[in-house]
Design a protein around this motif. Structure first.
Motif, PDB file in Angstrom:
ATOM      1  N   ARG A   1      29.996  13.490  15.585  1.00 54.65           N
ATOM      2  CA  ARG A   1      31.303  13.980  15.180  1.00 54.65           C
ATOM      3  C   ARG A   1      32.344  13.623  16.225  1.00 54.65           C
ATOM      4  N   THR A   2      33.516  13.187  15.782  1.00 54.41           N
ATOM      5  CA  THR A   2      34.611  12.888  16.691  1.00 54.41           C
ATOM      6  C   THR A   2      35.205  14.192  17.213  1.00 54.41           C
ATOM      7  N   PRO A   3      35.372  14.338  18.527  1.00 52.44           N
ATOM      8  CA  PRO A   3      35.935  15.589  19.057  1.00 52.44           C
ATOM      9  C   PRO A   3      37.407  15.734  18.691  1.00 52.44           C
ATOM     10  N   ALA A   4      37.841  16.972  18.493  1.00 53.24           N
ATOM     11  CA  ALA A   4      39.237  17.255  18.149  1.00 53.24           C
ATOM     12  C   ALA A   4      39.520  18.725  18.423  1.00 53.24           C
ATOM     13  N   LEU A   5      40.797  19.039  18.559  1.00 53.75           N
ATOM     14  CA  LEU A   5      41.205  20.441  18.706  1.00 53.75           C
ATOM     15  C   LEU A   5      41.525  20.983  17.316  1.00 53.75           C
ATOM     16  N   ASP A   6      40.506  21.204  16.517  1.00 53.10           N
ATOM     17  CA  ASP A   6      40.707  21.626  15.130  1.00 53.10           C
ATOM     18  C   ASP A   6      39.999  22.929  14.794  1.00 53.10           C
ATOM     19  N   LEU A   7      39.512  23.633  15.823  1.00 56.79           N
ATOM     20  CA  LEU A   7      38.925  24.964  15.646  1.00 56.79           C
ATOM     21  C   LEU A   7      37.729  24.970  14.704  1.00 56.79           C
ATOM     22  N   ASP A   8      36.907  23.933  14.756  1.00 55.76           N
ATOM     23  CA  ASP A   8      35.628  24.009  14.063  1.00 55.76           C
ATOM     24  C   ASP A   8      34.779  25.134  14.634  1.00 55.76           C
ATOM     25  N   SER A   9      35.049  25.508  15.884  1.00 55.30           N
ATOM     26  CA  SER A   9      34.334  26.637  16.466  1.00 55.30           C
ATOM     27  C   SER A   9      34.689  27.941  15.760  1.00 55.30           C
ATOM     28  N   LEU A  10      35.821  27.951  15.056  1.00 51.16           N
ATOM     29  CA  LEU A  10      36.232  29.130  14.290  1.00 51.16           C
ATOM     30  C   LEU A  10      35.833  29.008  12.828  1.00 51.16           C
ATOM     31  N   TYR A  11      36.067  27.826  12.240  1.00 51.35           N
ATOM     32  CA  TYR A  11      35.876  27.633  10.796  1.00 51.35           C
ATOM     33  C   TYR A  11      34.624  26.832  10.438  1.00 51.35           C
ATOM     34  N   ARG A  12      33.968  26.213  11.402  1.00 50.51           N
ATOM     35  CA  ARG A  12      32.987  25.165  11.147  1.00 50.51           C
ATOM     36  C   ARG A  12      33.670  24.089  10.299  1.00 50.51           C
TER      37      ARG A  12
ATOM     38  N   TYR B   1      47.711  26.730  17.411  1.00 48.51           N
ATOM     39  CA  TYR B   1      46.742  26.597  18.514  1.00 48.51           C
ATOM     40  C   TYR B   1      46.985  25.297  19.279  1.00 48.51           C
ATOM     41  N   GLN B   2      47.150  24.190  18.570  1.00 45.33           N
ATOM     42  CA  GLN B   2      47.424  22.911  19.225  1.00 45.33           C
ATOM     43  C   GLN B   2      48.736  22.960  19.995  1.00 45.33           C
ATOM     44  N   TRP B   3      49.729  23.604  19.422  1.00 41.69           N
ATOM     45  CA  TRP B   3      51.007  23.753  20.108  1.00 41.69           C
ATOM     46  C   TRP B   3      50.831  24.527  21.414  1.00 41.69           C
ATOM     47  N   VAL B   4      50.051  25.612  21.371  1.00 45.88           N
ATOM     48  CA  VAL B   4      49.813  26.427  22.565  1.00 45.88           C
ATOM     49  C   VAL B   4      49.102  25.598  23.637  1.00 45.88           C
TER      50      VAL B   4
ATOM     51  N   TYR C   1      49.356  18.648  14.228  1.00 46.58           N
ATOM     52  CA  TYR C   1      50.784  18.791  13.929  1.00 46.58           C
ATOM     53  C   TYR C   1      51.631  17.576  14.304  1.00 46.58           C
ATOM     54  N   PRO C   2      51.328  16.814  15.401  1.00 46.03           N
ATOM     55  CA  PRO C   2      52.204  15.664  15.684  1.00 46.03           C
ATOM     56  C   PRO C   2      52.173  14.603  14.591  1.00 46.03           C
ATOM     57  N   ASN C   3      51.085  14.547  13.816  1.00 43.17           N
ATOM     58  CA  ASN C   3      50.943  13.527  12.781  1.00 43.17           C
ATOM     59  C   ASN C   3      51.177  14.052  11.370  1.00 43.17           C
ATOM     60  N   ALA C   4      50.835  15.331  11.134  1.00 45.51           N
ATOM     61  CA  ALA C   4      50.884  15.855   9.766  1.00 45.51           C
ATOM     62  C   ALA C   4      52.082  16.746   9.499  1.00 45.51           C
ATOM     63  N   ALA C   5      52.681  17.290  10.546  1.00 45.80           N
ATOM     64  CA  ALA C   5      53.823  18.194  10.344  1.00 45.80           C
ATOM     65  C   ALA C   5      55.112  17.394  10.221  1.00 45.80           C
ATOM     66  N   PRO C   6      56.126  17.984   9.623  1.00 43.56           N
ATOM     67  CA  PRO C   6      57.430  17.306   9.556  1.00 43.56           C
ATOM     68  C   PRO C   6      57.964  17.019  10.956  1.00 43.56           C
TER      69      PRO C   6
END
Length: 695
Positions: A203-214, A322-325, A548-553
């Motif tokens: 799996r490619t690492p990312a800050l996407d909270l899979d630790s919270l949601y899997r 979370y990513q913003w923080v 958010y840098p890629n998907a948010a407005p």
């Protein structure tokens, strides 16, 4: 024993407690070491072996997936009934998980080997052309204080303690939470069954909270509330403190993670239950998600995008905030601001470069990001009543501590306003970033090396990580020679003790800590440490198409309410908004077990016992048909309606009923002074709520 048959096996710890969810691998001793199979233990620690020739010549390896596949050595084998049909394996189970005590799967494959660097799917060596820092083992053990907290150059002196930083103490724990997120593999259960060593992660690492949601709700249905609201994550109630700790009342819903009957947290990443503080931070993000769900169904409904469900919108907003923080709150607190400005203006120069599949540099995971160990305090100020509580147990009978892997006692529920800056400047600070660690980190309650510093140094050598000075030069910075850190610095003391006083180099992990003290007075990382940490974390965010840098407005900023008067959106806003999450329904607000108990005001006569109920829902509750159970003695609630936030006190004895008081008219006490479970049942006979108290 017959040549073929089924053998019922069981894995237990030294106290004969069954160990569920362990991976067991069986291999024939001698010859080619043929593997006969691998199994996962059930809830009773059991598994069944079908093997020709029995298992007398079979060696078993037991691994714990919750600790990254760490081996738990088999200490004893015994036949409990004397027959060949059963076998018990007693293992050295590490009851207290320590951050940094186990390694990230896949990092080994990124080490510089004799044949050169090997890239794994999750880790890689950023500077394979640099020579590894390969000083002898004894030097590393001396530097890391292998003899324990009484000796060691990196041990914080009792008469000259490391000072407090401006950074709140909660950010050291948040750094641990982030580490677990980017190194989490949601396919680990499958990988462990197919390959128990499981050194490779696909799996490619990312800050996407899979630790919270899997991965998603379908893949992890146990995380979601399928009875009340499938868009919300499940929580639990903090446990009543033990009698030796003063007793008390269990917590309200939402004060602990959901747990099974053995007290094991049912969460996306088991590592986030390795101590109470990180467990409560995981809970804060669970409550943050649930609070956002409520917000999206009310005043924040316009935040749900077209074609998006409320659940999907909540997950997206949790991840983006979370990513913003991480990028705009965490990194500015721990990194050199000039380095951050340079990255923002000119982009990343070394780590997670654009156009390459994201992977975590071993220079980050095996060295620089371990700077957080120096921020960790011996004790944390978790709430007003508990005060400072030690993070780790230091021995039997040492009193309360913040060890994880168990239900959180209600008197240790974390008040995040004490560990984060909510705008008033009143918070417990972290330790400064220096090459001196708290003494408790040199006597960890785990097998093997008990010094976390020794573990870090030996691990970096095994990974072939270069020296800090070589990495600095490779990145274009003037290296800081060891003597510049001071003749009394830990590295110079160690080098002189080994006759290497002129050695100009030091391990990268040590260099990052010493550089922070040398350049920033320990308030934040220096140039090398800042660039490694910031470029890696920013790179992982920018490489994620859903971040958010890629998907948010364009120009997106946090869109949720900001509950604290801080300068910008911070982690304190996440925890404060999460604290607004409310139990949905009737709750037991208080219990007074009478004058013979320590629970309640302990005044009046024996019949002065009561239970106070509160409507925590947003709508009125009709109490008709509700029943309160006081340790087996039941009484009907009045045929009345309880408005939101209104309370009703149910008295055991006699008295005059009113809108806020109801009397059962009993002639004898109903509540046990030593402890009891109070339960409320709805009109359908189903349990509505309950709380336990200990006197």
């Amino acid at each position: 024993m017959g040549s073929t048959g089924k053998i019922s096996c069981r894995v237990v710890d030294d106290d004969a407690r069954p160990l569920a969810g362990r991976i067991v691998v069986g291999e024939r001793r001698g010859g080619e070491g043929d593997r006969i199979g691998h199994w996962m233990t059930d809830d009773d620690g059991g598994f069944v072996v079908e093997a020709d020739g029995g298992v007398d010549d079979v060696s078993f390896t037991v691994r714990n997936p919750a600790r990254g596949g760490a081996e738990e050595p088999v200490r004893r084998r015994r036949r409990p009934d004397g027959s060949g049909a059963t076998l018990h394996l007693t293992v050295n189970a590490r009851s207290v998980a320590i951050h940094g005590g186990s390694e990230h799967r896949g990092m080994n494959e990124a080490a510089c080997t004799a044949a050169g660097p090997v890239r794994s799917h999750r880790f890689h060596t950023q500077f394979p052309d640099l020579d590894p820092y390969d000083r002898d083992e004894e030097l590393l053990r001396t530097l890391g204080g292998a003899e324990g907290p009484a000796d060691g150059p990196m041990v914080e002196p009792a008469d000259d303690p490391v000072g407090d930083a401006d950074t709140p103490a909660g950010y050291g724990i948040f750094g641990q939470f982030v580490d677990h997120d980017i190194t989490f593999d949601p396919t680990s259960d499958i990988d462990q069954r197919n390959d128990p060593a499981a050194l490779r992660n696909f799996r490619t690492p990312a800050l996407d909270l899979d630790s919270l949601y899997r991965t998603n709700a379908e893949a992890a249905p146990f995380l979601y509330d399928h009875e009340t609201d499938e868009r919300k994550l499940l929580t639990g109630e903090a446990a009543a403190p033990d009698a030796e700790d003063g007793g008390g009342l269990s917590g309200l819903p939402g004060t602990d993670l959901q747990r099974n009957e053995q007290g094991v947290a049912l969460i996306g990443d088991p590592r986030n239950d390795e101590n109470v503080v990180v467990s409560q931070l995981q809970l804060a993000f669970v409550n943050f998600h649930n609070r956002i769900v409520d917000h999206l169904r009310g005043p924040g409904s316009d935040l749900v995008e077209e074609g998006e469900s409320v659940l999907e919108a909540a997950q997206r907003l949790v991840r983006w905030h979370y990513q913003w923080v991480v990028r705009h709150d965490f990194l500015p607190r721990i990194c050199d601001r000039y380095v951050l400005d340079d990255i923002e203006e000119r982009g990343r120069r070394f780590f997670v470069p654009p156009g390459r599949t994201p992977a975590i540099p071993v220079e980050f995971g095996g060295a620089a990001y371990r700077f957080g160990h120096s921020m960790i305090r011996h004790a944390f100020d978790v709430n007003e009543n508990a005060g400072e509580v030690p993070l780790f147990p230091t021995g039997p009978g040492d009193g309360r501590n913040l060890r994880g892997g168990r239900p959180v006692p209600s008197d240790l529920v974390v008040d995040w306003a004490r560990l984060l800056d909510t705008g008033d400047g009143e918070y417990q600070p972290s330790r400064k970033i220096e090459p001196l660690l708290a003494p408790t980190l040199f006597d960890l309650p785990i097998a093997g090396d008990s010094s976390l510093a020794v573990r870090n140094l030996r691990r970096a050598k095994a990974l072939g990580i270069p020296s800090g000075q070589d990495v600095a030069a490779r990145m274009g910075y003037d290296p800081i020679r060891n003597e510049a850190f001071g003749e009394d610095s830990p590295i110079m003391k160690t080098l002189r003790a080994h006759g290497r006083g002129a050695d100009p180099d030091s391990p990268l992990w040590y260099y990052v800590l010493a550089e922070a003290e040398h350049q920033q007075e320990g308030e934040r990382l220096g140039a090398v440490g800042s660039r490694i940490v910031a470029e890696t974390l920013i790179g992982l965010i920018e490489a994620d198409e859903t971040a958010y840098p890629n998907a948010a407005p364009d120009g997106w900023e946090p869109s949720l309410p900001q509950p604290t008067p801080t300068d910008g959106y911070t982690l304190a806003d996440v925890t404060a908004f999460a604290a607004e999450a409310r139990p949905d329904g009737l709750v037991i607000d208080a219990v007074d077990a009478g004058p013979g108990s320590d629970v309640g005001d302990a005044t009046g006569d024996a019949l002065d016992e009561s239970v106070t109920l509160r409507n925590a829902a947003a709508e009125p509750i009709d109490l008709t048909g509700y029943v309160v159970d006081l340790g087996g003695q039941r009484g009907d609630l009045p045929d009345s309606t309880l408005a939101p936030d209104e309370t009703l006190t149910v008295h055991v004895g006699s008295g005059t009923d009113a809108s806020s008081d109801h009397h059962l008219g009993r002639g004898a006490p109903a509540l046990d002074d030593e402890g009891e479970v109070v339960t409320v049942y709805g009109p359908d006979g189903e349990r509505s709520t309950r709380r336990r108290y200990v006197g």
